[in-house]
Design an enzyme around this catalytic site. Structure first.
Site, PDB file in Angstrom:
ATOM      1  N   SER A   1       0.951  -1.326  -0.010  1.00 18.35           N
ATOM      2  CA  SER A   1       0.160  -0.011  -0.102  1.00 18.35           C
ATOM      3  C   SER A   1       1.047   1.153   0.035  1.00 18.35           C
ATOM      4  O   SER A   1       1.914   1.374   0.662  1.00 18.35           O
ATOM      5  CB  SER A   1      -1.119   0.229   1.255  1.00 18.35           C
ATOM      6  OG  SER A   1      -1.572   1.259   1.183  1.00 18.35           O
TER       7      SER A   1
ATOM      8  N   LYS B   1      -4.462  -6.746   2.926  1.00 17.54           N
ATOM      9  CA  LYS B   1      -4.591  -5.446   2.100  1.00 17.54           C
ATOM     10  C   LYS B   1      -5.905  -5.242   1.573  1.00 17.54           C
ATOM     11  O   LYS B   1      -6.269  -4.193   1.729  1.00 17.54           O
ATOM     12  CB  LYS B   1      -3.579  -6.070   1.114  1.00 17.54           C
ATOM     13  CG  LYS B   1      -3.569  -4.613  -0.077  1.00 17.54           C
ATOM     14  CD  LYS B   1      -3.198  -3.537   0.364  1.00 17.54           C
ATOM     15  CE  LYS B   1      -3.554  -2.315  -0.569  1.00 17.54           C
ATOM     16  NZ  LYS B   1      -3.555  -2.144  -1.853  1.00 17.54           N
TER      17      LYS B   1
ATOM     18  N   HIS C   1      -7.777  -3.542   4.223  1.00 22.14           N
ATOM     19  CA  HIS C   1      -7.176  -2.260   4.264  1.00 22.14           C
ATOM     20  C   HIS C   1      -7.927  -1.279   3.335  1.00 22.14           C
ATOM     21  O   HIS C   1      -8.324  -0.184   3.402  1.00 22.14           O
ATOM     22  CB  HIS C   1      -5.737  -2.139   4.005  1.00 22.14           C
ATOM     23  CG  HIS C   1      -5.194  -1.003   3.735  1.00 22.14           C
ATOM     24  ND1 HIS C   1      -5.115  -0.432   2.436  1.00 22.14           N
ATOM     25  CD2 HIS C   1      -4.252   0.019   4.261  1.00 22.14           C
ATOM     26  CE1 HIS C   1      -4.590   0.713   2.400  1.00 22.14           C
ATOM     27  NE2 HIS C   1      -4.121   0.921   3.506  1.00 22.14           N
ATOM     28  N   ASN C   2      -8.194  -1.966   2.126  1.00 21.87           N
ATOM     29  CA  ASN C   2      -8.844  -1.122   0.986  1.00 21.87           C
ATOM     30  C   ASN C   2     -10.446  -0.997   1.306  1.00 21.87           C
ATOM     31  O   ASN C   2     -10.753   0.200   1.151  1.00 21.87           O
ATOM     32  CB  ASN C   2      -8.570  -1.736  -0.354  1.00 21.87           C
ATOM     33  CG  ASN C   2      -7.253  -1.538  -0.759  1.00 21.87           C
ATOM     34  OD1 ASN C   2      -6.360  -1.303  -0.250  1.00 21.87           O
ATOM     35  ND2 ASN C   2      -7.214  -1.779  -2.209  1.00 21.87           N
TER      36      ASN C   2
ATOM     37  N   GLU D   1     -10.208   1.761   3.476  1.00 16.89           N
ATOM     38  CA  GLU D   1      -9.928   2.886   2.683  1.00 16.89           C
ATOM     39  C   GLU D   1     -11.077   3.629   2.079  1.00 16.89           C
ATOM     40  O   GLU D   1     -11.260   4.730   2.206  1.00 16.89           O
ATOM     41  CB  GLU D   1      -8.840   2.573   1.730  1.00 16.89           C
ATOM     42  CG  GLU D   1      -8.631   3.441   0.642  1.00 16.89           C
ATOM     43  CD  GLU D   1      -7.407   2.968  -0.407  1.00 16.89           C
ATOM     44  OE1 GLU D   1      -6.555   2.369   0.059  1.00 16.89           O
ATOM     45  OE2 GLU D   1      -7.647   2.874  -1.486  1.00 16.89           O
TER      46      GLU D   1
END
Ligand code: 6PG
Length: 480
Positions: free
Chosen positions: A127, A181, A184-185, A188
């Site tokens: 990231s 990940k 995480h997105n 986000e």
């Protein structure tokens, strides 16, 4: 002298990661499937520690054993075909890393297939965009711990560093790095939508001009909200379009794109049965935004409240929105981390949630000061069931919940949709309700489908004879 690592794929991310590795003293071999990007790389980024190859075989042969190859190619079928092309050239013990936004199911499959052939596969969540790739991304590597040890010196060196610690740590087995990940997105997406709602509220309801909203975000970045997304929002809002002289944000079409990781994260929340409602609302909000033509037509047909014309107390509302936004962010991160916890239990990954929060402090898109508090919460209690129950977050939410409520009510009253702020509030109120309305749902399920229910006063599963004529309905214990 042999190269210590090979980077396969010279798009912006691959090029910048290769340069980052070389800048940290590694001898790097680079290769791209098509020569045009290799030519471009050579002409723009010649580096004494980087050797560019136009053929796959010499690229692989130039690497020290066990070979370490970092793939930075488009997620999906391309990763499989690159792996297929590399396999005949590799030896047992060599290591392939995949740094793309791959679906973790694919990463699990690749890990297992390569393990059978004696090749290590490491899924690396990366990231930080192009800037992060060059100057220090957050890295989320998973696979065999032993294989990770062999690449750790390189990965930990090129990662962002915060308080002397690399934003890179071993995540867990198989494709768990890509899972981390992916969520995480999802966070986000939620964070971005929450910010967009707060901004729209300030602009449309409070009546601040766009440059004034830039100033508000700038000041928020010096508060507990300090984070990469708040900082870039302040910068974006202060930019002017050269052609029209208008604020840049005003000339950008209001249809949000997406590549899919936020959607995967929500789909996976549904699969696991965890209420990641805010990130899911943010995915739907992007879908709704893309119905531009419909929205334009509907605006003149569908009614809503008329503008009240009320004079707003700007300072009061700026503070309310700030607290509502922080509250929304806390709920979004609490949901994301709850999703990690459930995934970890379900898949047997032993994810270290405190360490994940630590590596998110630098390099990545959602880097934020308050991740320190998330990390502390899990260091104090690694079995914490939800971040909302940790002392720091309890104190904040108890203090700010009224502001979130206030902002959502004002937005609704004014006809401003606030999907993520309102979803955060619904989650917060749902989570703190000892008694929900689900008893009625259980009764309905039992009424039309004899699905059974539990009672609050007796053990077992019961079915009620709903259609019998008595006023008092009896329930009978059933074997399930
Ligand atoms: C990151 C970003 C990165 C990318 C997103 C954008 O952490 O560096 O998340 O991976 O910018 O995938 O995603 P969308 O195109 O789906 O908004």
């Amino acid at each position: 002298m042999k190269n210590s690592i090979g980077v396969y794929g010279l798009g912006v991310m691959g090029s910048n990661l290769a340069r980052n590795m070389a800048n940290h003293g590694e001898n790097v071999a680079v290769y791209n499937y098509t020569p045009d990007l290799t030519d471009q790389f050579v002409s723009r980024h010649a580096h004494s520690r980087i050797e560019a190859y136009y053929e796959l075989e010499p690229f692989v042969r130039s690497l020290k054993s066990p070979r370490k190859i970092f793939l930075m190619v488009s997620a999906g079928a391309a990763v499989d075909s690159v792996i297929e092309s590399l396999l005949p050239l590799l030896d047992q013990g060599d290591i392939i890393m995949d740094g793309g936004n791959s679906d973790f199911h694919d990463s699990n499959r690749r890990y297992r297939a390569l393990k059978e052939r004696g090749i290590h596969f490491i899924s690396v969540g990366v990231s930080g965009g192009e800037e992060g790739a060059l100057n220090g991304p957050a890295l989320m590597p998973s696979g065999d711990q032993e294989a990770y040890r062999q690449v750790a010196p390189i990965l930990e060196k090129i990662a962002a560093q915060v308080d002397g610690k690399p934003c890179c740590t071993y995540i867990g087995p198989e494709g768990s790095g890509h899972y981390v990940k992916m969520v995480h997105n999802g966070i986000e997406y939620a964070d971005m939508q929450l910010i967009a709602e707060a901004w729209q509220f300030l602009h449309q309801i409070v009546g601040l001009s766009i440059p004034e909203t830039a100033g508000v975000f700038k000041s928020w970045n010096e508060s507990e909200l300090k984070s990469n997304l708040i900082e870039i929002t302040a910068e974006i809002l202060s930019k002017t379009d050269q052609e029209t002289g208008k604020p840049m944000v005003e000339v950008i079409l209001d249809k949000a794109g997406q590549k899919g990781t936020g959607k995967w994260s929500s789909q996976e929340a549904l699969n696991l049965g965890v209420p990641s409602t805010i990130m899911t609302e943010s995915v739907f909000a992007r879908f709704l935004s893309s119905l531009k033509e419909d929205r334009v037509q509907a605006e003149s047909l569908l009614e809503g409240p008329s503008p009240s014309g009320e004079e707003m107390d700007k300072d009061y509302w700026i503070k309310q929105v700030k607290e509502a936004l922080f509250m929304g962010k806390i709920c979004a991160y609490a949901q994301g981390f709850q999703q990690y916890k459930t995934a970890s239990e379900q898949y047997g990954w032993s994810l270290q949630l405190g360490d994940i929060a630590l590596i998110f402090r630098g390099g990545c898109i959602i880097r934020a000061d308050f991740l320190n508090h998330i990390s502390d919460a899990y260091q104090e209690n690694k079995d914490l069931s939800n971040l909302l129950l940790a002392p720091y977050f309890l104190e904040k939410t108890n203090r700010y919940q009224a502001s979130l409520r206030n902002v959502v009510m004002k937005g609704f009253e004014s006809g401003l949709p606030l999907p993520c702020l309102s979803s955060a509030l619904a989650f917060y109120d749902g989570y703190r309700s000892a008694r929900s309305g689900a008893n009625l749902i259980q009764a309905q399920r039992d009424y039309f489908g004899a699905h059974g229910f539990e009672r609050i006063d007796q053990q077992g599963t019961f079915h009620a004879r709903w259609l019998e004529p008595e006023t008092v309905t009896t329930s009978v214990k059933v074997n399930k």
